[in-house]
Design a protein around this motif. Structure first.
Motif, short mmCIF file in Angstrom:
data_model
loop_
_atom_site.label_atom_id
_atom_site.label_comp_id
_atom_site.label_asym_id
_atom_site.label_seq_id
_atom_site.Cartn_x
_atom_site.Cartn_y
_atom_site.Cartn_z
N THR A 155 1.03 -1.21 -0.01
CA THR A 155 -0.09 0.02 0.12
C THR A 155 0.68 1.16 -0.05
O THR A 155 1.73 1.55 0.77
CB THR A 155 -0.96 0.13 1.21
N ASP A 208 1.04 8.59 7.02
CA ASP A 208 1.90 7.65 7.73
C ASP A 208 0.80 6.59 8.39
O ASP A 208 -0.15 6.86 9.18
CB ASP A 208 2.46 8.25 9.03
N PRO A 209 1.06 5.32 8.12
CA PRO A 209 -0.01 4.36 8.55
C PRO A 209 0.22 4.01 10.19
O PRO A 209 -0.75 3.27 10.79
CB PRO A 209 0.78 3.01 7.84
N ILE A 211 1.63 2.24 12.41
CA ILE A 211 1.52 0.85 12.79
C ILE A 211 2.77 0.76 13.51
O ILE A 211 3.93 0.84 13.46
CB ILE A 211 1.57 -0.16 11.46
N MET A 239 6.10 -7.96 7.74
CA MET A 239 5.37 -6.73 7.38
C MET A 239 6.31 -5.50 7.78
O MET A 239 7.42 -5.83 8.34
CB MET A 239 4.26 -6.60 8.26
N THR A 240 6.28 -4.47 7.27
CA THR A 240 6.99 -3.38 7.29
C THR A 240 6.29 -2.15 6.80
O THR A 240 5.40 -2.04 6.05
CB THR A 240 8.46 -3.31 6.61
N THR A 241 7.02 -0.96 7.31
CA THR A 241 6.28 0.46 6.74
C THR A 241 7.73 1.12 6.58
O THR A 241 8.95 0.72 6.97
CB THR A 241 5.68 1.23 7.59
N TYR A 301 4.59 7.13 1.75
CA TYR A 301 4.70 5.74 2.65
C TYR A 301 4.41 4.75 1.90
O TYR A 301 3.60 4.70 1.12
CB TYR A 301 3.95 5.99 3.94
N GLN A 307 3.50 0.57 3.05
CA GLN A 307 3.26 -0.38 3.77
C GLN A 307 3.16 -1.86 3.14
O GLN A 307 2.57 -1.94 2.26
CB GLN A 307 1.96 -0.28 4.56
N SER A 340 3.09 -6.06 3.33
CA SER A 340 3.08 -7.55 3.88
C SER A 340 3.28 -8.56 3.12
O SER A 340 2.87 -8.65 1.85
CB SER A 340 1.67 -7.45 4.41
#
Length: 153
Positions: free
Chosen positions: A63, A68-69, A71, A109-111, A119, A121, A123
């Protein structure tokens, strides 16, 4: 009457610009030999790219967004170091509230902050550790086009 025409013309031009910005947003290219294809969905301020196998199994979700997600990525869940779009990052086990469903050990997962108000994201949902390595290599080589999460959107 001229003011009304000017307003209508301006609205049409703005609509065309927004539609054009949304139409040009694309998921990064996948290698032809990956056997994966994107399912793409673009909305106002994000682009969702889901890579699926020939049998429809989702293995990667990307995504791209202007927000900013937020997370929380807990250090105890940190795994491998990696890169995405030239930015350094770490892969994390997802926080599933203590649950460990089958295949959990290989999920990641990461951002990544790409730029101001840009940004990513990511997974990964591999079937095993070999596929995990392949997916991490694939994401490391992804190049984002300038239209991905365009600032006009």
């Amino acid at each position: 009457m001229n003011v009304l025409r000017a307003v209508v013309t301006l609205c049409l031009l703005l609509s065309a610009t927004v539609a054009s910005a949304q139409a040009t947003a694309e998921c990064p290219n996948l290698p032809a030999d990956s056997g994966l294809q994107w399912k793409e969905q673009a909305e106002n301020n994000y682009l969702s790219c889901k890579a699926t196998t020939a049998d429809g199994r989702e293995v990667l979700s990307l995504t791209l967004t202007q927000s900013d997600p937020n997370i929380p990525l807990s250090r105890p869940l940190r795994q491998e170091k990696g890169t995405f779009a030239g930015e350094s990052m770490y892969w994390y086990l997802p926080d599933l509230g203590g649950q460990t469903p089958p295949g959990y050990a290989d999920r990641r997962m990461t951002t990544v902050k790409l730029d101001k108000n840009k940004y990513a994201q990511i997974s990964l949902y591999p079937s095993d550790s070999k596929e995990l390595g392949s997916l991490q290599t694939l994401t490391r080589g992804m190049a984002l086009g300038s239209s991905a999460v365009a600032s006009e959107r």
